[in-house]
Design a protein around this motif. Structure first.
Motif, PDB file in Angstrom:
ATOM      1  N   UNK A  68      45.540   0.461  34.251  1.00  0.00           N
ATOM      2  CA  UNK A  68      44.812  -0.653  34.859  1.00  0.00           C
ATOM      3  C   UNK A  68      44.383  -1.632  33.774  1.00  0.00           C
ATOM      4  N   UNK A  69      44.323  -2.921  34.151  1.00  0.00           N
ATOM      5  CA  UNK A  69      43.854  -3.954  33.234  1.00  0.00           C
ATOM      6  C   UNK A  69      42.877  -4.863  33.962  1.00  0.00           C
ATOM      7  N   UNK A  70      41.700  -5.017  33.393  1.00  0.00           N
ATOM      8  CA  UNK A  70      40.707  -5.918  33.967  1.00  0.00           C
ATOM      9  C   UNK A  70      40.742  -7.228  33.207  1.00  0.00           C
ATOM     10  N   UNK A  71      40.573  -8.323  33.932  1.00  0.00           N
ATOM     11  CA  UNK A  71      40.541  -9.637  33.310  1.00  0.00           C
ATOM     12  C   UNK A  71      39.641 -10.535  34.148  1.00  0.00           C
ATOM     13  N   UNK A  72      39.363 -11.726  33.636  1.00  0.00           N
ATOM     14  CA  UNK A  72      38.505 -12.638  34.392  1.00  0.00           C
ATOM     15  C   UNK A  72      38.875 -14.074  34.088  1.00  0.00           C
ATOM     16  N   UNK A  73      38.557 -14.932  35.034  1.00  0.00           N
ATOM     17  CA  UNK A  73      38.721 -16.372  34.881  1.00  0.00           C
ATOM     18  C   UNK A  73      37.381 -16.980  35.258  1.00  0.00           C
ATOM     19  N   UNK A  74      36.566 -17.306  34.270  1.00  0.00           N
ATOM     20  CA  UNK A  74      35.213 -17.798  34.551  1.00  0.00           C
ATOM     21  C   UNK A  74      35.232 -19.150  35.249  1.00  0.00           C
ATOM     22  N   UNK A  75      36.250 -19.939  35.008  1.00  0.00           N
ATOM     23  CA  UNK A  75      36.342 -21.237  35.679  1.00  0.00           C
ATOM     24  C   UNK A  75      36.493 -21.064  37.190  1.00  0.00           C
TER      25      UNK A  75
END
Length: 122
Positions: A68-75
C-alpha cells in the motif's frame, strides 16, 4: 466542522489493485497529518497508513508495508491509498482520519467518514 468522504472501494480479486480517495472539508486539512484505518466484521479497528501534512513522512502497518502507498494532494484536500497485491485478509471497511501519526498508530481516531468497503475475493 470536519467532513470526510471516502470513495474508491469495491470488489476485487486477490492480487488486484484499488485506489481509495478521501476528500476533506472544514478547518484542518492542509496542516494535519492524515491516515487510514480499517475495520473488518467482528474485528477491532486497525491502523493502516498515515502521512504527515507535507507528504514527506509516511508510516504503514506491517501487514500492508510494501503493498500500500499513501499520498496526498493538499490543493485538493484529498488523501489517497493505493492498494496493490490485495489479499482476502485486506477485506474491510476503510476509513480516513486526521490526527497525529502517533495517535493514529495507537488506535485513537477522533474523526472519520462513512467509510468505503473493500472486498477481496480469493
Amino acid at each position: 466542522q470536519v467532513q470526510l468522504v471516502e470513495s474508491g472501494g469495491g470488489l476485487v480479486q486477490a492480487g488486484g489493485s484499488l485506489r481509495l480517495s478521501c476528500t476533506a472539508s472544514g478547518r484542518l486539512l492542509s496542516r494535519s497529518s492524515m491516515g487510514w484505518f480499517r475495520q473488518a466484521p467482528g474485528k477491532e479497528r486497525e491502523f493502516v497508513a498515515a502521512i504527515d501534512w507535507s507528504g514527506g513522512s509516511t508510516d504503514y502497518a506491517d501487514s500492508v508495508k510494501g503493498r500500500f502507498t499513501i499520498s496526498r494532494d493538499n490543493a485538493k484536500n484529498t488523501v489517497y491509498l493505493q492498494m496493490n497485491s490485495l489479499k482476502p485478509e485486506d477485506t474491510a471497511v476503510y476509513y480516513c482520519t486526521p490526527g497525529s501519526i502517533a495517535t493514529m498508530k495507537s488506535g485513537r481516531y477522533d474523526y472519520w467518514g462513512q467509510g468505503t468497503q473493500v472486498t477481496v475475493s480469493s
